[in-house]
Design a protein around this motif. Structure first.
Motif, PDB file in Angstrom:
ATOM      1  N   LEU A  99       0.831  -1.208   0.000  1.00 42.72           N
ATOM      2  CA  LEU A  99       0.000   0.000   0.000  1.00 42.72           C
ATOM      3  C   LEU A  99       0.863   1.254   0.000  1.00 42.72           C
ATOM      4  N   ALA A 100       1.971   1.216   0.744  1.00 38.90           N
ATOM      5  CA  ALA A 100       2.888   2.356   0.745  1.00 38.90           C
ATOM      6  C   ALA A 100       3.463   2.574  -0.650  1.00 38.90           C
ATOM      7  N   GLY A 101       3.771   1.471  -1.351  1.00 36.74           N
ATOM      8  CA  GLY A 101       4.252   1.586  -2.717  1.00 36.74           C
ATOM      9  C   GLY A 101       3.229   2.227  -3.639  1.00 36.74           C
ATOM     10  N   LEU A 102       1.933   1.916  -3.404  1.00 34.87           N
ATOM     11  CA  LEU A 102       0.866   2.539  -4.201  1.00 34.87           C
ATOM     12  C   LEU A 102       0.800   4.039  -3.969  1.00 34.87           C
ATOM     13  N   VAL A 103       1.102   4.466  -2.732  1.00 29.47           N
ATOM     14  CA  VAL A 103       1.115   5.903  -2.431  1.00 29.47           C
ATOM     15  C   VAL A 103       2.176   6.599  -3.275  1.00 29.47           C
ATOM     16  N   TYR A 104       3.347   5.967  -3.390  1.00 27.79           N
ATOM     17  CA  TYR A 104       4.398   6.519  -4.254  1.00 27.79           C
ATOM     18  C   TYR A 104       3.874   6.684  -5.681  1.00 27.79           C
ATOM     19  N   VAL A 258       0.758   3.574   5.838  1.00 26.87           N
ATOM     20  CA  VAL A 258       0.650   4.515   4.716  1.00 26.87           C
ATOM     21  C   VAL A 258       1.170   5.922   5.053  1.00 26.87           C
ATOM     22  N   PRO A 259       0.882   6.484   6.247  1.00 28.13           N
ATOM     23  CA  PRO A 259       1.402   7.833   6.526  1.00 28.13           C
ATOM     24  C   PRO A 259       2.916   7.942   6.437  1.00 28.13           C
ATOM     25  N   PHE A 260       3.624   6.842   6.693  1.00 28.92           N
ATOM     26  CA  PHE A 260       5.080   6.899   6.649  1.00 28.92           C
ATOM     27  C   PHE A 260       5.593   7.071   5.233  1.00 28.92           C
ATOM     28  N   ALA A 261       4.787   6.718   4.250  1.00 29.97           N
ATOM     29  CA  ALA A 261       5.190   6.912   2.861  1.00 29.97           C
ATOM     30  C   ALA A 261       5.379   8.401   2.563  1.00 29.97           C
ATOM     31  N   LEU A 262       4.568   9.245   3.194  1.00 36.41           N
ATOM     32  CA  LEU A 262       4.699  10.688   2.978  1.00 36.41           C
ATOM     33  C   LEU A 262       6.035  11.199   3.502  1.00 36.41           C
ATOM     34  N   VAL A 263       6.487  10.636   4.621  1.00 41.40           N
ATOM     35  CA  VAL A 263       7.775  11.034   5.190  1.00 41.40           C
ATOM     36  C   VAL A 263       8.918  10.574   4.286  1.00 41.40           C
ATOM     37  N   THR A 264       8.869   9.315   3.857  1.00 41.78           N
ATOM     38  CA  THR A 264       9.951   8.796   3.024  1.00 41.78           C
ATOM     39  C   THR A 264       9.971   9.447   1.644  1.00 41.78           C
ATOM     40  N   ILE A 265       8.820   9.867   1.154  1.00 40.93           N
ATOM     41  CA  ILE A 265       8.788  10.595  -0.116  1.00 40.93           C
ATOM     42  C   ILE A 265       9.516  11.932   0.030  1.00 40.93           C
TER      43      ILE A 265
END
Length: 461
Positions: A99-104, A258-265
């Protein structure tokens, strides 16, 4: 910035012997950090190596062979993987990684359509900085438990294990402060090797798996038996084969990861800017931030299909590029191939598995503190003014909610908690409070690097 003179250009192929050595150099630079994440989260290190290699190759393809970046295990996802794994198993963590990959992918699409401005406003330094601090501090107890207790679980205190952890920490600090050149990029690996050696003298290293692997190799009666003893299939966790993603899915996984994807982006954007300045090309424009973010997301998705931790671009390898001025994507690709190869070597898995928790705990004390400090550095570099009430409110709320472990229970078994809640509240406060321009600071976190586009490589292999 003027185009940086390269020893080996982005699309140059070095001579074979140099290619081999230069690729191994990148492998060593990423190795310590990449195996540390699965070690802490309970995932197989061999799978992390394989997924890191495949993720990097995918990234190079998606960025059209223009961005020389290596991708390894992401530290930002340590906490959510541990939390999800404790309630939904490793399969749940893999669903969250997917799901995090989908956020990217979604962010990449939005950047393609609307440009970069919106994400810079959504995630200013005053939000991202405190969230990164929370990530580091939230993992502090994990590092201490591993350092002080026999099994790293916070139950049986051991002076011997704590001594090993402190020696490991000391070696890592000395390597960080006093080593120069390429060795300065390997403090984690040097600390692990030094701590492991000291742990051997203290009798806390279980070498039974290593002995078993060696016995299998030496007792092989044929070439086929020898190869079978050397190579070992990693413990992949394949969706639809080993588990059903639909049956594992939970909204709590979504809120936790999923919220962590925003940080790593946001970290990804910072890495691209640093890399642009190192190489002397504007990678945000060519091949484009949308492509590099998509590549990062695809690498994380690949990892989720194999049972490995999410991937992210590695600062250690950017440091190697800066020192060597060898920017060849073929060198990066070679390191990726080596990572995949070592993932299938049974002896490497046995050696990694024998590392005592105390050694990893000693390294983690510095590493997790460094993560927290990097968030503080982001605030300082961007000159965030905490005399402004808006900035003070946002950062204060994020820090207390995240470190304090606050959570909102939506219903039984479904809650938004800890760092995820802190990140969401921080973004919302930034959107609703007046004076948004004050949260960007006076720094240059999101200022595109002024670099010349020069497709011709300089220098020779």
């Amino acid at each position: 910035m003027k185009s940086v003179e390269a020893a080996v250009g982005i699309r140059e192929i070095p001579k074979a012997h140099k290619w081999l050595a230069l690729s191994f150099q990148h492998l060593f630079a990423m190795f310590g950090a990449t195996i540390l994440v699965p070690f802490l989260t309970g995932l197989p290190p061999a799978v992390a190596l394989v997924s890191s290699g495949f993720g990097t190759l995918a990234y190079l393809l998606i960025t059209r062979g223009r961005v020389p970046a290596y991708l390894g295990s992401s530290f930002a996802f340590i906490y959510p993987i541990m939390e999800v794994s404790s309630t939904h198993g490793v399969a749940g963590a893999m669903v969250g990684s997917f799901l995090a990959g989908l956020v990217y992918g979604a962010v990449s699409l939005l950047i393609t359509i609307f440009g970069m401005g919106w994400i810079m406003k959504l995630l200013p330094p005053v939000v991202v900085g405190p969230v990164i601090i929370v990530i580091g501090l939230g993992l502090a107890s994990t590092a201490i438990d591993m350092a002080m207790y026999e099994s790293g679980d916070g139950e049986v205190y051991s002076a011997t294990h704590f001594t090993v952890a402190l020696v490991t920490l000391g070696i890592t600090i000395l390597a960080t402060v006093f080593f120069r050149g390429f060795l300065s990029l390997l403090p984690i690996l040097i600390g692990i090797v030094g701590g492991y050696t000291f742990a051997l003298t203290q009798g806390i290293v279980d070498t039974s798996e290593i002995a078993a692997e060696w016995a299998g190799i030496t007792s092989a009666g044929s070439v086929g038996g020898f190869l079978q003893a050397i190579f070992q299939m990693p413990e992949f966790l394949i969706p639809f084969k080993d588990f059903s993603p639909v049956s594992v899915f939970s909204w709590q996984i979504v809120f936790l990861m999923v919220p962590f994807a925003l940080v790593t982006i946001t970290e990804h954007i910072g890495d691209q800017m640093v890399l642009s300045k190192v190489v002397g090309r504007n990678f945000l424009k060519n091949p484009g931030l949308n492509r590099s973010i998509l590549g990062d997301g695809v690498a994380t998705t690949i990892a989720s299909f194999l049972g490995g931790p999410p991937n992210t671009t590695y600062g250690e390898n950017i440091g190697v590029l800066a020192i060597t001025r060898v920017y060849s994507i073929f060198v990066i690709g070679g390191a990726a191939v080596f990572a995949i190869f070592f993932g299938f070597i049974g002896m490497s898995t046995a050696v990694i598995g024998s590392i005592p928790p105390a050694v990893m705990g000693g390294v983690s004390i510095l590493l997790f503190g460094t993560i927290a400090s990097s968030g503080l550095r982001m605030l300082i570099d961007n000159q965030i003014d905490f005399g402004e009430k808006r900035n003070l409110i946002i950062s204060s709320v994020i820090l207390v909610l995240g470190v304090g472990g606050a959570f909102i229970e939506i219903r039984e078994g479904l809650a938004i908690q800890g760092m995820a809640l802190a990140a969401i509240i921080g973004v919302l406060l930034n959107l609703v409070l007046p004076g948004k321009e004050k949260s960007q600071g006076n720094g240059h976190m999101f200022e595109e690097p002024e670099v010349e586009e020069n497709e011709k490589s300089t220098g020779a292999a």
